[in-house]
Design an enzyme around this catalytic site. Structure first.
Site, PDB file in Angstrom:
ATOM      1  N   CYS A  20      18.931  11.936 -59.910  1.00 38.26           N
ATOM      2  CA  CYS A  20      19.172  12.172 -58.423  1.00 38.26           C
ATOM      3  C   CYS A  20      19.846  10.689 -57.908  1.00 38.26           C
ATOM      4  O   CYS A  20      20.386  10.454 -57.047  1.00 38.26           O
ATOM      5  CB  CYS A  20      17.795  12.324 -57.647  1.00 38.26           C
ATOM      6  SG  CYS A  20      17.364  14.005 -58.065  1.00 38.26           S
ATOM      7  N   GLU A  22      11.559  14.480 -52.601  1.00 34.56           N
ATOM      8  CA  GLU A  22      12.534  13.640 -52.980  1.00 34.56           C
ATOM      9  C   GLU A  22      13.759  14.836 -53.433  1.00 34.56           C
ATOM     10  O   GLU A  22      13.755  15.649 -54.248  1.00 34.56           O
ATOM     11  CB  GLU A  22      12.493  12.867 -54.258  1.00 34.56           C
ATOM     12  CG  GLU A  22      13.622  12.080 -54.581  1.00 34.56           C
ATOM     13  CD  GLU A  22      13.748  11.849 -56.409  1.00 34.56           C
ATOM     14  OE1 GLU A  22      14.746  11.941 -56.552  1.00 34.56           O
ATOM     15  OE2 GLU A  22      12.746  11.516 -56.736  1.00 34.56           O
TER      16      GLU A  22
END
Length: 497
Positions: free
Chosen positions: A308, A274
Site C-alpha cells: 500500500c 488502512e
C-alpha cells in the site's frame, strides 16, 4: 472481504489437500475447531482452495464459513469475552499471548515451515517470507507489552479526582490482506486481545493456509473462542461486518473499505481501516541523486509493488532528471524476478491473473499516452510475473498517476517549480504516504504533502509513530500508544471524596 477465486488456473491444480500436508499447518490444521455440530446443518459451502501464484499448483483447501458459522462464532466470542476481559488481568493476557509466541520461536523447524508456506502461497521470496514470519513472532510480545502500557489508567487531575480508563469494546473483527498475511493481521489482533476483546479473524482468501497455520497456533494456545478464524471470500467478510461485533479492523482496498463503512454505519461500529495508496515522491534539485534513486526503486518494487505504501509516482526537478532517470534505471535492472525458492530473487509473481491484467492495462495506457519506457515494456509481461518497469514522461491523464497500480511499476515526471510538484503529488484521492528528497526547504515541502506519513530523505513511516493514512487512504489508525487505544472504549470516572 476479498475477491472470490473463480477463475481457472492455467497451470493445472494438484489434487493434494492441505489437510493431509506435512507442511507448516501441522496435524489437524484443517479441522473446523471454531464450530460445533448441528443436528440439521445447512449445506456446507465449497471448500476454499489456495494456489501457488508462481505455478498454479493447488496448495490445499480449507472449509468456508457459512452464515450460521459466522453467527455462532461471534456468539461464542461474546461469551468468551466476558471471562477474558474480567477474569484475567491485562498482565495475565500479555503473559498468555507472549507464551503463545514463544512456543513458535522455540522451534526453528516450525518457523521454517511457516516461512516456506507463506512464500509458496503469497509468492514473495523465502528471505522476505522468513523475515515476515520471524518479525511477527518476535514483535508479538513487544506489541502486547506496548499495548498493556497504553491501556494503563490516566490520572486526569493532580488530586486524583478523575481518571481515564481504557475498557474493551467486546468482539473485534479483523479482516486482513494477502500481501502481508501474517504481519498485518498480527498488528491488529494483538492490541485487540490485550485490551480484553475477543477477536474473529477473517484472512484473505488468497492466503488462508498460512493464516490458519500461524494464527491457528495462537488460537490453540489461548482459551477457547478468544481467537477465532473464519475462512471465505467477500461473502464471509460481509457477514462478519454485519454480525454482532463492536469493531472492524481492516486492511485492503478503498472500495471494500467504503462498503464496510456503509454496513458498519448501521450500528455505528468502531472502524480502523488502512486502505489503498498511490504514494508520491518529490526529488528536489539539491537531493542526493544516488540515495533518492535507490529509495525510489526500493520503495516502488518491494514485494513486487504489492504494497500500500509503494512509491508509484516520482516528480523530479528537471535540472537533475536525466541523471536521476539513468540511476533509477540502472538500479532497477539489478532486480531479479522469479519464484520464491530461486536464489537471489527480489520480485515474485503477481498474486493472481486479475491483478496482473490490471498492471498490464496501466502499462499499455502509459505507452499509448507517450510514456517513455526506461526499463521494461508494456508488451513483454508474461504471467504470472511483471518485470521491473520504469516509465518516464508520466502525465496527469495516465492511469498510473490517477489510480493505484499495485505492481513493480514506477512513473517519473519532471517539474520546473516545486509548487507544481506539490500540486501533482496532492492531486489524488489517496494520502497514505509520501517521500521527499532534498535539503533547502525540504521541511516545508513535507508539511505541504497531503499524506498521513511522510519521509524526508528516507522512506515513509516511523517505528515510533502510528500507521496512519489521510484522505481516502484510511480511517482511524493503528500502532503505538494512540493506535492501540483505538481498540478500547474510553471511560472517564470522576470521584467525590
Amino acid at each position: 472481504y476479498a475477491t472470490p477465486v473463480t477463475e481457472e488456473r492455467d497451470n493445472g491444480a494438484s489434487s493434494s489437500s492441505f489437510c493431509t500436508s506435512t507442511t507448516a499447518a501441522g496435524e489437524g490444521s484443517c479441522e473446523n475447531n471454531n464450530n460445533t455440530k448441528d443436528d440439521n446443518p445447512e449445506p456446507s459451502p465449497a471448500p476454499l482452495q489456495s494456489f501457488n501464484p508462481a505455478t498454479g499448483e493447488m496448495l490445499g483447501e480449507l472449509p468456508v464459513a457459512s452464515q450460521e458459522d459466522v453467527e455462532r462464532a461471534v456468539s461464542q466470542a461474546h461469551v468468551a469475552q466476558k471471562k477474558w476481559a474480567f477474569s484475567t488481568t491485562t498482565a495475565e493476557r500479555v503473559e498468555l499471548l507472549t507464551e503463545a509466541y514463544e512456543s513458535l520461536s522455540h522451534s526453528d523447524i516450525i518457523l521454517q515451515e511457516l516461512s516456506q508456506l507463506l512464500a509458496m502461497e503469497m509468492g514473495k521470496d523465502i528471505r522476505r517470507a522468513s523475515g515476515e514470519v520471524r518479525g511477527a513472532v518476535q514483535g508479538g510480545p513487544y506489541y502486547a507489552s506496548e499495548a498493556a502500557e497504553a491501556f494503563e489508567p490516566i490520572e486526569l487531575e493532580e488530586d486524583g479526582s478523575s481518571r481515564q480508563y481504557f475498557q474493551p469494546l467486546g468482539v473485534v473483527g479483523v479482516i486482513s490482506p494477502w500481501n502481508y498475511p501474517v504481519a498485518m493481521a498480527n498488528n491488529l489482533l494483538v492490541p485487540g486481545l490485550i485490551a480484553g476483546n475477543t477477536v474473529v479473524l477473517k484472512p484473505s482468501e488468497e492466503t488462508p493456509l498460512v493464516a490458519e497455520a500461524f494464527f491457528g497456533k495462537l488460537r490453540d494456545a489461548l482459551p477457547p473462542h478468544v481467537l477465532t478464524i473464519l475462512h471465505g471470500d467477500g461473502q464471509v467478510g460481509r457477514a462478519l461486518v454485519e454480525s454482532d461485533i463492536q469493531m472492524i479492523a481492516f486492511t485492503g482496498s478503498k472500495s471494500t473499505g467504503q462498503d464496510i463503512m456503509t454496513r458498519a454505519g448501521k450500528k455505528l461500529k468502531r472502524l480502523v481501516m488502512e486502505l489503498g495508496g498511490n504514494d508520491p515522491m518529490i526529488v528536489m534539485a539539491d537531493a542526493h541523486i544516488g540515495r533518492a534513486a535507490r529509495m525510489a526503486v526500493a520503495g516502488g518494487l518491494e514485494n513486487s509493488g504489492q504494497m500500500c505504501t509503494s512509491i508509484e509516482r516520482v516528480y523530479v526537478d528537471a535540472r537533475i532528471a536525466p541523471q536521476f532517470e539513468q540511476t533509477v534505471a540502472r538500479v532497477a535492472r539489478q532486480y531479479k524476478v522469479g519464484p520464491w525458492n530461486e536464489p537471489h530473487v527480489d520480485l515474485g509473481p503477481i498474486i493472481h491473473e486479475r491483478q496482473h491484467q490490471k498492471i498490464v492495462d496501466h502499462l499499455k495506457d502509459a505507452e499509448e499516452k507517450g510514456g517513455r519506457f526506461l526499463v521494461g515494456s508494456a508488451s513483454e509481461q508474461t504471467l504470472p510475473y511483471i518485470q521491473p518497469t520504469i516509465i518516464a514522461d508520466m502525465t496527469p491523464d495516465m492511469k498510473m498517476e490517477r489510480e493505484e497500480t499495485f505492481g513493480p511499476v514506477i512513473g517519473i515526471s519532471t517539474f520546473e517549480n516545486i509548487e507544481d510538484a506539490i500540486d501533482r503529488a496532492n492531486d489524488s484521492e489517496y494520502g497514505l504516504g509520501a517521500v521527499v528528497f532534498g535539503h533547502d526547504g525540504v521541511e516545508a515541502v513535507a508539511q505541504a504533502l497531503e499524506a498521513g506519513m511522510v519521509g524526508i530523505n528516507q522512506g515513509q513511516g516511523s517505528g515510533g509513530g502510528p500507521w496512519v493514512g489521510a484522505k481516502q487512504s484510511g480511517f482511524g489508525y493503528h500502532g503505538t500508544e494512540e493506535g492501540h487505544r483505538q481498540f478500547t472504549q474510553i471511560k472517564v470516572i470522576a470521584y467525590d471524596d
